[in-house]
Design a protein around this motif. Structure first.
Motif, PDB file in Angstrom:
ATOM      1  N   ALA A 156     -69.564 -72.433  -3.278  1.00  0.00           N
ATOM      2  CA  ALA A 156     -69.646 -72.634  -2.132  1.00  0.00           C
ATOM      3  C   ALA A 156     -70.070 -74.858  -1.738  1.00  0.00           C
ATOM      4  O   ALA A 156     -71.255 -74.072  -1.846  1.00  0.00           O
ATOM      5  CB  ALA A 156     -71.267 -72.309  -1.615  1.00  0.00           C
ATOM      6  N   ALA A 197     -71.281 -72.929  -8.158  1.00  0.00           N
ATOM      7  CA  ALA A 197     -70.392 -73.378  -8.288  1.00  0.00           C
ATOM      8  C   ALA A 197     -70.246 -75.208  -8.867  1.00  0.00           C
ATOM      9  O   ALA A 197     -69.137 -75.881  -9.587  1.00  0.00           O
ATOM     10  CB  ALA A 197     -70.385 -74.179  -6.582  1.00  0.00           C
ATOM     11  N   GLN A 249     -63.721 -61.080   7.151  1.00  0.00           N
ATOM     12  CA  GLN A 249     -63.092 -62.054   7.718  1.00  0.00           C
ATOM     13  C   GLN A 249     -62.282 -61.929   9.595  1.00  0.00           C
ATOM     14  O   GLN A 249     -61.566 -61.793   9.622  1.00  0.00           O
ATOM     15  CB  GLN A 249     -61.563 -62.319   7.531  1.00  0.00           C
ATOM     16  CG  GLN A 249     -62.152 -62.138   5.922  1.00  0.00           C
ATOM     17  CD  GLN A 249     -62.245 -63.380   5.322  1.00  0.00           C
ATOM     18  OE1 GLN A 249     -62.148 -64.925   6.048  1.00  0.00           O
ATOM     19  NE2 GLN A 249     -63.567 -63.966   4.226  1.00  0.00           N
ATOM     20  N   VAL A 303     -68.892 -68.759   1.672  1.00  0.00           N
ATOM     21  CA  VAL A 303     -69.830 -68.245   0.406  1.00  0.00           C
ATOM     22  C   VAL A 303     -69.431 -67.498  -0.011  1.00  0.00           C
ATOM     23  O   VAL A 303     -69.661 -67.134  -1.058  1.00  0.00           O
ATOM     24  CB  VAL A 303     -71.019 -68.708   1.654  1.00  0.00           C
ATOM     25  CG1 VAL A 303     -71.881 -68.473   0.157  1.00  0.00           C
ATOM     26  CG2 VAL A 303     -71.626 -70.000   2.111  1.00  0.00           C
ATOM     27  N   LYS A 304     -69.532 -66.197   0.163  1.00  0.00           N
ATOM     28  CA  LYS A 304     -69.093 -65.159  -0.195  1.00  0.00           C
ATOM     29  C   LYS A 304     -67.557 -65.328  -1.390  1.00  0.00           C
ATOM     30  O   LYS A 304     -67.633 -64.539  -2.435  1.00  0.00           O
ATOM     31  CB  LYS A 304     -68.601 -63.901   0.359  1.00  0.00           C
ATOM     32  CG  LYS A 304     -69.346 -62.810  -0.220  1.00  0.00           C
ATOM     33  CD  LYS A 304     -69.425 -61.432   1.577  1.00  0.00           C
ATOM     34  CE  LYS A 304     -69.781 -60.105   0.463  1.00  0.00           C
ATOM     35  NZ  LYS A 304     -70.215 -59.501   1.612  1.00  0.00           N
ATOM     36  N   LYS A 305     -66.654 -65.703  -0.287  1.00  0.00           N
ATOM     37  CA  LYS A 305     -65.489 -65.723  -1.444  1.00  0.00           C
ATOM     38  C   LYS A 305     -65.117 -66.950  -1.990  1.00  0.00           C
ATOM     39  O   LYS A 305     -64.827 -66.944  -3.080  1.00  0.00           O
ATOM     40  CB  LYS A 305     -64.059 -65.791  -0.817  1.00  0.00           C
ATOM     41  CG  LYS A 305     -64.594 -64.185   0.356  1.00  0.00           C
ATOM     42  CD  LYS A 305     -62.565 -63.851   0.617  1.00  0.00           C
ATOM     43  CE  LYS A 305     -61.784 -63.991   0.039  1.00  0.00           C
ATOM     44  NZ  LYS A 305     -60.470 -64.250   0.280  1.00  0.00           N
ATOM     45  N   GLN A 308     -75.778 -60.139   0.995  1.00  0.00           N
ATOM     46  CA  GLN A 308     -75.369 -61.697   0.892  1.00  0.00           C
ATOM     47  C   GLN A 308     -76.682 -62.326   2.587  1.00  0.00           C
ATOM     48  O   GLN A 308     -76.476 -63.059   3.082  1.00  0.00           O
ATOM     49  CB  GLN A 308     -74.488 -61.540   1.123  1.00  0.00           C
ATOM     50  CG  GLN A 308     -73.694 -63.190   0.508  1.00  0.00           C
ATOM     51  CD  GLN A 308     -72.565 -64.179   1.131  1.00  0.00           C
ATOM     52  OE1 GLN A 308     -71.833 -63.184   0.639  1.00  0.00           O
ATOM     53  NE2 GLN A 308     -73.059 -65.080   1.171  1.00  0.00           N
ATOM     54  N   ARG A 330     -72.744 -65.790  -8.217  1.00  0.00           N
ATOM     55  CA  ARG A 330     -71.792 -66.893  -7.491  1.00  0.00           C
ATOM     56  C   ARG A 330     -71.843 -67.224  -6.131  1.00  0.00           C
ATOM     57  O   ARG A 330     -70.885 -68.411  -6.150  1.00  0.00           O
ATOM     58  CB  ARG A 330     -70.062 -66.242  -7.492  1.00  0.00           C
ATOM     59  CG  ARG A 330     -70.025 -64.981  -6.590  1.00  0.00           C
ATOM     60  CD  ARG A 330     -69.101 -63.990  -6.670  1.00  0.00           C
ATOM     61  NE  ARG A 330     -67.252 -63.969  -6.985  1.00  0.00           N
ATOM     62  CZ  ARG A 330     -66.953 -63.938  -6.347  1.00  0.00           C
ATOM     63  NH1 ARG A 330     -67.547 -63.114  -5.442  1.00  0.00           N
ATOM     64  NH2 ARG A 330     -65.711 -64.729  -6.837  1.00  0.00           N
ATOM     65  N   ASN A 331     -73.222 -67.082  -5.639  1.00  0.00           N
ATOM     66  CA  ASN A 331     -72.696 -67.979  -4.338  1.00  0.00           C
ATOM     67  C   ASN A 331     -73.975 -68.776  -4.792  1.00  0.00           C
ATOM     68  O   ASN A 331     -73.919 -69.711  -3.442  1.00  0.00           O
ATOM     69  CB  ASN A 331     -73.534 -67.097  -3.530  1.00  0.00           C
ATOM     70  CG  ASN A 331     -72.593 -65.980  -2.649  1.00  0.00           C
ATOM     71  OD1 ASN A 331     -71.654 -66.131  -2.244  1.00  0.00           O
ATOM     72  ND2 ASN A 331     -72.870 -64.755  -2.606  1.00  0.00           N
ATOM     73  N   PHE A 338     -70.931 -68.632   5.872  1.00  0.00           N
ATOM     74  CA  PHE A 338     -70.827 -66.996   5.167  1.00  0.00           C
ATOM     75  C   PHE A 338     -70.575 -66.171   4.756  1.00  0.00           C
ATOM     76  O   PHE A 338     -70.096 -65.974   3.495  1.00  0.00           O
ATOM     77  CB  PHE A 338     -71.419 -66.201   6.735  1.00  0.00           C
ATOM     78  CG  PHE A 338     -72.006 -65.046   6.172  1.00  0.00           C
ATOM     79  CD1 PHE A 338     -73.141 -64.273   5.218  1.00  0.00           C
ATOM     80  CD2 PHE A 338     -72.177 -63.672   5.919  1.00  0.00           C
ATOM     81  CE1 PHE A 338     -74.379 -63.445   5.161  1.00  0.00           C
ATOM     82  CE2 PHE A 338     -72.287 -62.705   5.222  1.00  0.00           C
ATOM     83  CZ  PHE A 338     -73.324 -62.167   4.699  1.00  0.00           C
ATOM     84  N   ASP A 339     -68.587 -66.592   5.512  1.00  0.00           N
ATOM     85  CA  ASP A 339     -67.951 -65.312   4.736  1.00  0.00           C
ATOM     86  C   ASP A 339     -66.913 -66.534   3.586  1.00  0.00           C
ATOM     87  O   ASP A 339     -66.550 -65.748   2.033  1.00  0.00           O
ATOM     88  CB  ASP A 339     -66.995 -65.073   5.688  1.00  0.00           C
ATOM     89  CG  ASP A 339     -67.034 -63.851   6.823  1.00  0.00           C
ATOM     90  OD1 ASP A 339     -67.548 -63.223   6.128  1.00  0.00           O
ATOM     91  OD2 ASP A 339     -65.889 -63.999   7.030  1.00  0.00           O
TER      92      ASP A 339
END
Ligand code: SF4
Lengths: 945, 1080
Positions: B722, A353, A590, B717-719, A322, A347-348, B714-715
């Motif tokens: 997006a 999406a 996070q 988009v990862k989860k 990533q 998925r990114n 960033f976080d």
């Protein structure tokens, strides 16, 4: 620095063998490319290139088959599973279990494990002796340990485990048969097939040379050993004493084993290099606060690359894919070319999406009597996507606006579709059998549009291939009934782990790659990001349905082997590098804290290397300045629009009660709204804000008490209310229709939230009617009527008339009193502590509604100067209307306001003071001191509160 | 012989980490190779985990270099393991190396991550999905749930009428009709253990459709009946009164007589009057019904006998029932959707493949209950023999019940286990922490033969004066609080506080006893003005007492004079709101004090929020604008911050909807022009480009904040999916969860909540607001879950809001327990705060006297502290009271002479790059036939098989091989099966041609794969090279139109092959589609 592959190339050249008679077997394709490149650098005349292939290619050639794609395999597995399991779960739920089982089967085959024994229930120790006599003592002990622990379980738990365990054994057998019957195969199966029949391998026409391997599976080991032993193959190892000699170093785990092997052991060179220790590369470690900050550091490090230095000699290794884009964004200009080799999580990608949203759209698409509608939420989502935006931004935002303004809960096709565009393609309702064709068509359409963007193109191609496969599989099986929910769920599961393979070629420019892609390659400058526990080496452990000790007993890889592989990948990068940068972030997912990799810790104790350098990001903060705006001429001109020009009837603008209340709450907010004319943004459709709720309420009552045209009043008595009561729901519906501009006859569809609002409104209005009925007859003389008034104030330029105005909810006459009534849905009360308090901005309990109704009384009196009736301002508030002794009239101090006229002078005084302040050039517009006022302000962001 | 189960009670500063490390090493060093693999050390937070690991590695590393027998740790290890220095050194090194190379087995972990590991290995048995993400954000889940439920209104009439009733009730309370807020408020409880503990009862009752409506009916009928009964009593009382010719004022007390309460009977808001304390005491005696010489004595006596007496005596029981049923009402409507919430939650979890973090404990408890420990270890692949659990006071009931079987298993095999904790520092009750476990329950549950309790009672943190002070304070305060609650709430404090604080006294370590500076303590009190009090009476959110704020700047200057660096000073507050007020005040001071040598820089949790930064707000305005270009406010927000960052003055033009300052005109034009291209960018790129476009990277302002924002994106988009809109919504909800990371040594005063301060220490601690209400009320009031049985026998569990109504109801037990625990919470908070100080402690507090009695009500900490200090508080040997009744201050301790300290901060040159580059044009990628390049798309659309076949032939060794490739590519998804069939057909046709067939004759060596390499690395790859005895063949396949260049190319190949083979060479050009072979 001479890369390992270049050394190998040189050794082959020097051996004097004809290269065309050599078949080079490498761990991956990329190593082959580099090998050829190096070879080209070493020759001075044209040569035949040796044949280069990966170990997989070799094995598949030997097996004469290619593995089927994973999706098909899992599907086949499911078919078999369904035969064995009572009440099997649906395929989408099984999918990941299937993957896991398949992985286990692969492992079992790759490591040539006796499947029957693995999946057997070995309850009795005796059975170990007989069935497993071919295993070592130690292996048997592990198996015994497992089953002994198992025996202590209670019966239900035993059964729970065994039921599935035994199915797995049967599943394996059935699956093999099923695949064979269909000419399909999975990778491990082919490996086992070859490894268990090495005798059948035909003598090769060329000499095999194996290069750069570390961890063989048992099947690989058997095949390679066979070639070495029988067919004179040779092997080149890329190994260093540093980890080979120290038995604790996990990086050397496999090599130490191979060294002991009678055949493999002989293939190691006499003198094994000790480059890591001897060469003394500069190794820097950097700790940095955030993951993305690593990109900033990489950018900086690369700025130092000399202009004449070949870019190919620098590699950036990204254990977490990533980070790819952040790193790319921060590359310095000196990087003229670059080459990315790694998988990027699908998925990114934007297309994921988008397709997800498209499926969502189909999920809630309805078709009634030929009319197709979509639920508004996915539609709005889709309209905001870049793809539709770039197809026709005006159309997209036009449609969005329309949906919002008219509150379309279910959006009709015509509203969004537009011929011959992506809109038409996306916004159609498709049957379950053509869902995949629909998605594929969208992808292909986009591909054409986005040819110029290499990354987008790659995303699309990958998505296309994957969905194409899904379609194939379902078509082949005649699974017509493909529900959208199912497909959506499957789509998410499939794409969740799918990687988009970036493949850079030719090998020019800066190299950016994942960890595994770096195998066999050497670079002068190595920059590794995410050297954190959990990233490098990756955490998570081995996922398997086979318990740990059984895996161990049957020699299937466990975490230890995994760690060893990554440790080797890591330390190997140090073999020949001259400058190494290891970067780790101190915070992870996070914002949780994150640990430096064990590799750094090991090196600190053993090599040793210097303490990590911590890179700091400055923590300064631009102070947020208070906003105070002195009145400028332009602002004063704008304010002057509220003055009634001499001789005119009205001014250009007029102040409303809410404007004045707003000014008292916060001068800046008033400025932004009325002087800067910044409209507060509109609300979204699914809910109603208090204001809209109020509007609906007013409208509803207005419709009920409506004064017939050509009349100036309407008398209401108990009977008329009895007639009106049943009409309340219809009136509320009409109010909704008007608000959302719905035509007569058009269906009024409301979201759940709005349905509740409708009921509540209905009840509220009924309560008002009941109150009116109870209190006897009255005459309505005005409903929602705009009233205008003027008030003279003193300014620097003399006396001026300020214009004010507002809509009074209801004016009626009852028992010789003019009542000015306002409906309220909030917390408003009727209590006013004093007239002055209405204008006192520091009074925390300033009664805004009181101020408003007083203002209305002022308007009324202004409009009807000869009015002889007492004027009574009142508030009908929902909070109190249900109580038996409800009384709507204002309370000033302890007494009811029975006639506005008694207070007119005082009120006007206060009002004048307020207006004079608003117009006073010396009073700036500034932010309120009471921050509570900000919590409902639409300008919070702008204001920084 | 020590017992295997050690229970360490560690007070503040008593070297808990030291003890844990020591105990860990004792176990690990026994067996350097595998000892560490059998220990599981459990910590409370991620950060603690990491620190613990670092500490162990650090100590081992030191021990492997040098052992100092003088150090207590070294000595203890040598003694315990019976090793000499040399041996310990060797052992340590061995252990260290094994840990570093078997790092995955180095099991120091949080409870959650250990639990998750177990759950993953039991996923199948627990009927979970094979892959699941652990969802930490239960708020977001709840948000989704509530929305989904509200949308179901249309299909579910029961739900619909329930929700409408609820909405109406809300409106009547003057709240928004939007019920989602209320549902969310109570809905949070479904994730809490305190609710889950009742799940079985819940399922049996509320879980069944129709139960709640029935309960609701029952509640309303009971209440209705009571009102009727009240009215009836009123009637009866009136009748009696009139019958005996009495007025209510004739009874004792005349105009304030208790008898006037008869008039209150039947009030729908409270149909039965409360007994006052005096009534309760006096009324049973008829003599108290009339004044001594009352002429009406007889009449009253008769009236009493006629029923008045009975009526009065019946009230307490009636009031109790009334209160019980009334208290049920408050949450009933929100409770009504619990069933739906729970069902919906199950669906949501399944759909999204998530496991809630709040479910982890439940699952684990079930797993460890159902499975034997050995099998569990088999499944997770590790056998733990020793457990070391830190911060045990914060462990929840469920967590403990999960651990217990494992611990018991270990103890049964005689292995050592260890729990460390401090009940006095238990401040996480609201998160489920259950201090009773440490206090007494564990000892009751584990056989006493195993358990050994040890107290760590030396305080290594604070100076002797501070230690002595805290000893005294916390010896006295618990009792004071207990008396207070007893008096004020009339309940039995059950010694809860005293028990938790027994043995609170700490010792001063030997080496500190001689120090001359013993610490500084200063407390100031101020009486609260009445206006402050009013807010509190209404139960609204507490206002911050601002009194202390004025004094702080002086204090900070003094401390700086005393030689303290700013980072030595910490302000402890209770809420983030207080922190914000404090931070603002200091910023203001800093603005006005520019020019002095004093500094006032502060870091508060609030000021660290990423969205505090103007640069971040600027980008956010940019993003918001792009998501909705008609939103003028967003556009102006963007420009306002742009102006701020770039030093453009604020003006009317800037804000005016049709205005724009000259400095910005070019920029806005550029924005409009690039708008469409911005809107098409993926989120990460958009942010990056936005930062550059807005000149924020060049300005390099707020870099930490901007980085923090990028990290958040960033976080995200990862989860997540997006998209921009989704991100903005998410950010709105989550922005307060993102703060910047500050380096430890950053020189600013810290403002932090007591909760966050736990585990930390500072030289100087200042508590500016020591006064707070102990039992929360109003919006802050906690929810209690209590079992309930209705009059008609319905049984269930109900959510109650803690309020005084409960005191006199069937729920009195739960009410009282909550009061006791609230007192304990406050006491613990004070303990944690007071014991953070190493050298100096400052406290500021207000207090207030109740209106009637001149007494400080014991409901607030400020009042209690005031009572303590103004009441002759003493401590230490000094013995002299330092209370100054005049200034209301308590002051103790002498500052030492100032020793200048090194305040120089290490200079860090930040070497980072911030500019962003457009890399797309520089990226090189590989191509395939029929890919999505323009050429590929064309070929696919025109069904141009030539390129495909060409590609296959170039890689194939023959027809079979070619067909294998077709299959491989089909499996890859490049084309559909019918296309594959067509390709296959074409290939077969091609191979049917004798000439082509001969080119693939397996009898001749081919060099297809190889090709020719020329110096410099360029490759020449004719599609086929065949070598026969007498000649070499070079064949190249081509597609499309014939070109001369094709001939040139093949000739070049032929020349190369001739040189290499020294054979005559024949060359062929083979055009595909249509097939044509040209010999050269
Ligand atoms: S946010 Fe607060 S200060 Fe700013 S305009 Fe709104 S109310 Fe005024």
């Amino acid at each position: 620095m001479t890369p390992f592959l270049k050394e190998t190339a040189k050794a082959l050249l020097d051996s004097g063998r004809d290269l065309k008679d050599i078949r080079l077997v490498l761990p991956n394709r990329r190593a082959g490319l580099f090998f050829t490149k190096y070879l080209g650098e070493l020759i001075d005349q044209p040569v035949w290139m040796p044949e280069v292939l990966t170990i997989e290619q070799l094995v598949y050639q030997l097996a004469g088959n290619t593995p089927t794609d994973e999706l098909t395999l899992v599907f086949e597995l499911y078919e078999e599973y369904r035969q064995l399991q009572k009440d099997p779960e649906p395929f989408d739920r099984f999918f990941h279990w299937g993957e896991l089982i398949l992985k286990d089967f692969n492992d079992l085959d790759q490591f040539l494990a006796p499947v029957n024994q693995v999946y057997a229930y070995l309850a009795e120790i005796k059975e170990f002796e007989t069935d497993l006599s071919f295993l070592t003592e130690e292996q048997r002990a592990l198996i015994a340990q497992f089953w002994k622990a198992f025996e202590r379980q209670n019966e239900t738990e035993k059964e729970r485990f065994l039921k599935f365990w035994q199915i797995l054994g049967l599943l394996y057998q059935g699956f093999q048969a099923r695949l064979q019957a269909n000419g399909l195969a999975y990778s491990g199966q082919l490996y086992r097939q070859v490894a268990e029949n090495t005798g059948a391998i035909a003598p090769p026409d060329k000499q095999l040379v194996f290069v750069g391997f570390n961890a063989f599976t048992l099947a690989e080991e058997k095949i390679i050993t066979h070639y070495l032993e029988v067919h004179g193959a040779s092997i080149f190892w890329d190994v260093d004493r540093y980890y080979l000699d120290d038995p604790l170093q996990e990086a050397g785990l496999f090599f130490r084993d191979y060294l002991k092997d009678p055949i493999l052991g002989k293939t190691f060179p006499e003198k094994i290099p000790a480059e890591i220790k001897d060469k003394g590369a500069q190794i820097h470690t950097h700790s940095i606060p955030l993951k993305t900050n690593q990109a900033n550091l990489v950018g900086k490090l690369l700025e130092q690359v000399g202009a004449d230095e070949p870019l190919e000699e620098t590699v950036i290794i990204l254990p977490d894919e990533q980070l790819l884009f952040p790193v790319l964004h921060q590359l310095p200009e000196v990087i003229a070319k670059l080459n990315v080799t790694m998988g990027y999580p699908m998925r990114n990608a934007p297309i994921y999406a988008f397709l997800d949203a498209v499926l969502d759209l189909q999920r809630y698409a309805k078709s009634k009597e030929g009319l197709v509608t979509f639920y508004h939420k996915p539609v709005l989502d889709l309209l905001a996507y870049s793809y539709l935006q770039s197809a026709d931004a005006t159309w997209a935002s036009g449609a969005t606006q329309k949906i919002q303004n008219e509150n379309w809960v279910d959006v009709p096709l015509d509203l969004v579709s537009k011929e011959n565009t992506l809109f038409a393609l996306v916004f159609q309702k498709v049957g379950s059998d053509s869902l995949l064709d629909y998605l594929l068509a969208i992808i292909q359409f986009l591909a054409k549009e986005l040819q110029e963007d290499p990354t987008q193109k790659s995303y699309l191609f990958q998505a296309f291939k994957q969905l194409n496969r899904v379609k194939e599989i379902f078509q082949a099986r005649g699974t017509k009934e493909l529900k959208v929910e199912f497909l959506l769920s499957l789509f998410r599961k499939l794409f969740r782990d799918l990687k988009l393979p970036f493949e850079g070629e030719p090998l020019q420019g800066l190299q950016v790659m994942g960890v595994l892609e770096s195998r066999n390659l050497d670079f002068k400058r190595v920059i590794i990001c995410d050297v954190n526990e959990g990233s490098f080496p990756p955490g998570g452990g081995i996922q398997s349905m086979i318990p740990f000790n059984l895996r161990k007993a049957f020699r299937l890889p466990v975490q230890e082997q995994n760690d060893a592989i990554y440790a080797y990948t890591f330390y190997r990068l140090l073999h020949r590098a001259e400058e190494v940068h290891l970067i780790y972030a101190t915070s992870g997912e996070q914002g949780k804290s994150s640990e430096m990799s064990r590799f750094i810790q090991q090196m600190r104790v053993e090599l040793p290397i210097a303490k990590p350098q911590s890179v700091l990001v400055p923590v300064n903060l631009t102070p947020n300045q208070p906003i105070t705006l002195e009145k400028t001429p332009a602002m004063l001109t704008s304010l002057a629009r509220y003055f009634k020009p001499a001789g005119e009837e009205t001014a250009e603008k007029r102040f409303s009660a809410s404007a004045l209340n707003m000014y008292l709450d916060c001068r800046l907010r008033f400025y932004l709204r009325y002087v800067a004319e910044l409209k507060e943004p509109e609300e979204v459709v699914t809910t109603i804000d208090p204001m809209t709720f109020g509007t609906l309420l007013h409208k509803g009552i207005e419709l009920l008490y409506e004064i017939p045209e050509e009349e100036t009043f309407r008398d209401i008595d108990g009977h008329s209310i009895d007639r009106l009561l049943p009409q309340v729901p219809a009136a509320v519906d009409r109010a909704f229709r008007e608000l959302y501009k719905k035509q007569e006859g058009e269906e009024l569809l409301l979201t759940g939230q709005l349905q509740i609002a409708r009921e509540v409104l209905t009840k509220y209005i009924e309560a008002i009617l009941s109150y009116d009925k109870k209190n006897g007859d009255f005459r309505v003389i005005g409903l929602e009527k705009e009233q205008i008034a003027h008030l003279s104030i003193e300014t620097q330029e003399g006396t001026k008339e300020v214009e004010l105005g507002g809509v009074i909810d209801r004016v009626d006459i009852k028992d010789g009193v003019v009542r000015l009534l306002d409906y309220k849905t909030g917390k408003d009360t009727k209590k006013i502590s004093s007239l002055v308090s209405l204008f006192d901005r520091d009074d925390k309990k300033r009664n805004k509604a009181g101020m408003q109704t007083f203002l209305y009384a002022f308007f009324y009196q202004y409009q009807h100067p000869d009015n002889q009736f007492p004027l009574k301002p009142g508030i009908m508030n929902i909070k109190e209307i249900y109580s038996e002794d409800f009384n709507p009239f204002l309370q000033l101090g302890d007494a009811e306001v029975t006639d506005y006229r008694d207070f007119a002078t005082g009120f006007k005084e206060g009002l004048r003071g307020l207006l004079e302040e608003i117009m006073d050039p010396l009073v700036p517009f500034d932010q309120t001191e009471d921050k509570k006022k900000c919590s409902y302000c639409a300008y919070q962001e702008l204001c920084g509160r | 012989m020590t017992k295997p189960f050690l229970l360490y009670r560690s007070s503040a500063g008593s070297g808990k980490t030291y003890t844990l490390t020591l105990e860990y090493l004792k176990l690990a060093l026994k067996n350097p190779k595998s000892g560490y693999r059998q220990i599981l050390a459990v910590t409370f937070t991620n950060k603690a985990t990491q620190e613990m690991k670092e500490r162990i590695v650090e100590v081992l590393e030191r021990l492997s270099r040098v052992v100092k027998p003088g150090e207590s740790l070294d000595a203890e290890l040598m003694r315990h393991l019976d090793l000499d220095e040399e041996q310990l050194m060797g052992r340590s090194r061995m252990t260290l190396l094994h840990i570093l190379h078997g790092y995955g087995h180095f099991a120091v972990s949080t409870i959650d991550s250990f639990f998750q590991k177990v759950i993953r290995s039991f996923a199948r048995e627990m009927d979970l999905q094979a892959k699941f993400d652990v969802e930490m954000d239960t708020d977001a889940v709840l948000e989704k749930l509530v929305d989904r439920i509200v949308e179901k209104v249309a299909e579910d009439p029961a739900l619909r009428s329930w929700l409408i009733d609820y909405a109406e009730e809300q409106l009547l309370d003057g709240k928004s009709w939007d019920i989602r807020v209320g549902i969310k408020g109570l809905g949070k409880e479904i994730f809490q253990e305190r609710f889950k503990a009742f799940r079985a009862v819940f399922q049996e009752s509320v879980g069944k459709a129709g139960f709640l409506p029935e309960l609701k009916g029952q509640i309303s009928s009971v209440r209705q009946a009571l009102i009727v009964e009240g009215k009836r009593q009123w009637q009866e009382a009136e009748d009696i009164r009139i019958r005996f010719g009495l007025e209510w004022t004739d009874f004792k007390g005349s105009s304030t007589s208790f008898a006037k309460k008869f008039g209150l009977l039947g009030n729908p808001k409270s149909p039965f009057p409360d007994h006052t304390v005096t009534m309760h005491r006096d009324l049973p005696d008829i003599a108290n019904w009339f004044t001594k010489k009352s002429p009406l004595e007889n009449a009253i006596r008769n009236a009493h006998a006629a029923g008045l007496g009975e009526l009065v005596y019946s009230w307490p029981e009636k009031v109790k029932v009334w209160n019980t049923y009334t208290s049920l009402q408050k949450n009933l409507n929100a409770f009504g959707v619990f069933r739906n919430l729970i069902v919906e939650l199950r669906d949501l979890k399944d759909e999204e493949g998530i496991l809630l973090i709040s479910d982890v404990n439940d699952f684990l408890a079930e797993i460890t209950r159902e499975n034997e420990a050995p099998f569990l270890y088999e499944k997770i692949g590790n056998q733990y023999q020793h457990f070391l659990i830190d911060e045990f006071q914060d462990t929840s009931e469920f967590q403990w019940s999960s651990f217990k079987p494992l611990l018991e298993n270990s103890l049964a095999s005689g292995h050592t286990n260890l729990l460390v904790g401090d009940v006095k520092q238990s401040i996480y009750r609201w998160r489920g922490g259950k201090l009773e476990l440490l206090l007494s329950e564990v000892q009751e549950q584990i056989h006493p033969d195993f358990v050994e309790v040890k107290n760590l009672s030396v305080n290594y943190r604070s100076l002797p004066g501070i230690i002595a002070f805290n000893n005294s304070v916390f010896e006295q305060l618990p009792r004071l609080m207990e008396l207070g609650m007893e008096r004020h709430y009339g309940l039995d404090p059950e010694n809860k506080l005293s028990q938790a604080f027994t043995g609170v006294s700490q010792e001063v370590p030997e080496f500190k006893k001689g120090e001359t500076f013993k610490g500084k303590i200063h407390l100031e009190f101020a009486e609260k003005t009445s206006s402050d009090k009013s807010a509190e009476d209404e139960g609204e959110e507490e206002e911050v007492e601002l009194g202390a704020l004025d004094k702080l700047p002086m204090l900070v200057m003094q401390l700086q004079d005393q030689g303290y660096a700013l980072r030595d000073i910490a302000f402890l507050v209770r809420t983030n709101g207080q922190g914000a007020v404090l931070a603002d005040a200091f910023m203001e001071v800093q603005r006005t004090q520019i020019g002095t040598d004093y500094r006032f820089a502060v870091l508060s949790e609030e000021s660290l929020f990423i969205d505090k930064s103007s640069a971040v707000k600027c980008v956010l305005g940019f993003l918001t604008y792009l998501s909705a270009p008609s939103d003028r406010v967003a556009l102006k927000t963007l420009w306002q911050y742009y102006a701020l960052v770039h030093g453009i003055p604020l003006s009317h033009e800037l804000f005016f909807v049709r205005g724009l300052p000259v400095e910005l005109q070019a920029k806005e034009a550029e924005l409009l022009q690039r708008q469409a291209s911005f809107q098409q960018m993926p989120l990460l790129e958009l942010v990056e480009q936005g930062l550059t476009f807005l000149g924020l990277t060049q300005k390099q302002q707020d870099l930490s904040y901007v980085s923090g924002f990028k990290e958040a994106v960033f976080d995200y988009v990862k989860k997540n999916r997006a998209d921009l809109l989704g991100f903005l919504d998410w950010w709105e909800l989550n922005k307060k969860k993102h703060t910047v990371k500050i380096p430890e040594d950053h020189d600013a005063m810290r403002i932090l909540t007591i909760h966050k301060a736990k585990g930390l220490q500072f030289k100087v601690v200042v508590m500016p607001f020591m006064d707070w209400g102990i039992v929360s009320s109003g919006l802050q009031a906690p929810i209690l879950w209590a079992p309930f049985e209705a009059e008609n026998g319905m049984q269930t569990v109900v959510p109650l809001t803690h309020q005084s109504l409960l005191k006199d109801s069937h729920f009195a037990g739960a009410y009282n327990e909550e009061v006791r625990l609230s007192y304990l919470d406050s006491l613990n908070m004070l303990y944690v705060a007071f014991t953070r100080a190493e050298e100096a402690f400052y406290g500021f507090s207000t207090y207030s006297f109740s209106k009637s009695k001149k007494e400080a009500s014991p409901t607030r900490t400020g009042n209690l502290l005031y009572s303590l200090f103004s009441g002759g508080f003493q401590f230490g040997e000094e013995g002299s009271s330092s209370w100054n009744a005049e200034s209301l201050t308590f002051d103790w301790g002498q500052w030492p002479a100032v020793v200048p300290r090194d305040g120089d901060e290490p200079a860090h040159a930040p070497a980072l790059r911030w500019e962003c580059m457009d890399w797309k044009s520089k990226l090189q990628t590989k191509t395939y036939p029929w890919d999505f390049s323009s050429e590929g798309i064309r070929a696919r659309e025109q069904r141009d098989f030539g390129v495909v076949i060409h590609d296959i032939l170039a890689a194939a060794q023959g027809l079979e091989d070619a067909l294998r490739l077709v299959k491989e590519y089909t499996f890859d998804g490049r084309w559909e099966a019918d296309i594959a069939a067509q390709i296959t057909l074409k290939l077969e046709q091609l191979f049917a041609l004798p000439q082509v067939k001969s080119w693939f004759d397996p009898d001749f060596p081919t060099l297809t794969e190889q090709g020719i390499l020329v110096p410099g690395g360029i490759q020449k790859r004719p599609d086929r090279i065949l070598i026969t005895k007498e000649a070499a063949l070079v064949i190249d396949f081509k597609t499309g139109v014939k070109r001369d260049s094709h001939v040139v190319q093949v000739k070049e190949y032929m020349a190369l092959v001739r040189t290499l083979t020294k054979l005559p060479v024949k060359g062929y050009l083979c055009y595909l589609e249509p097939t044509e072979i040209i010999a050269l």
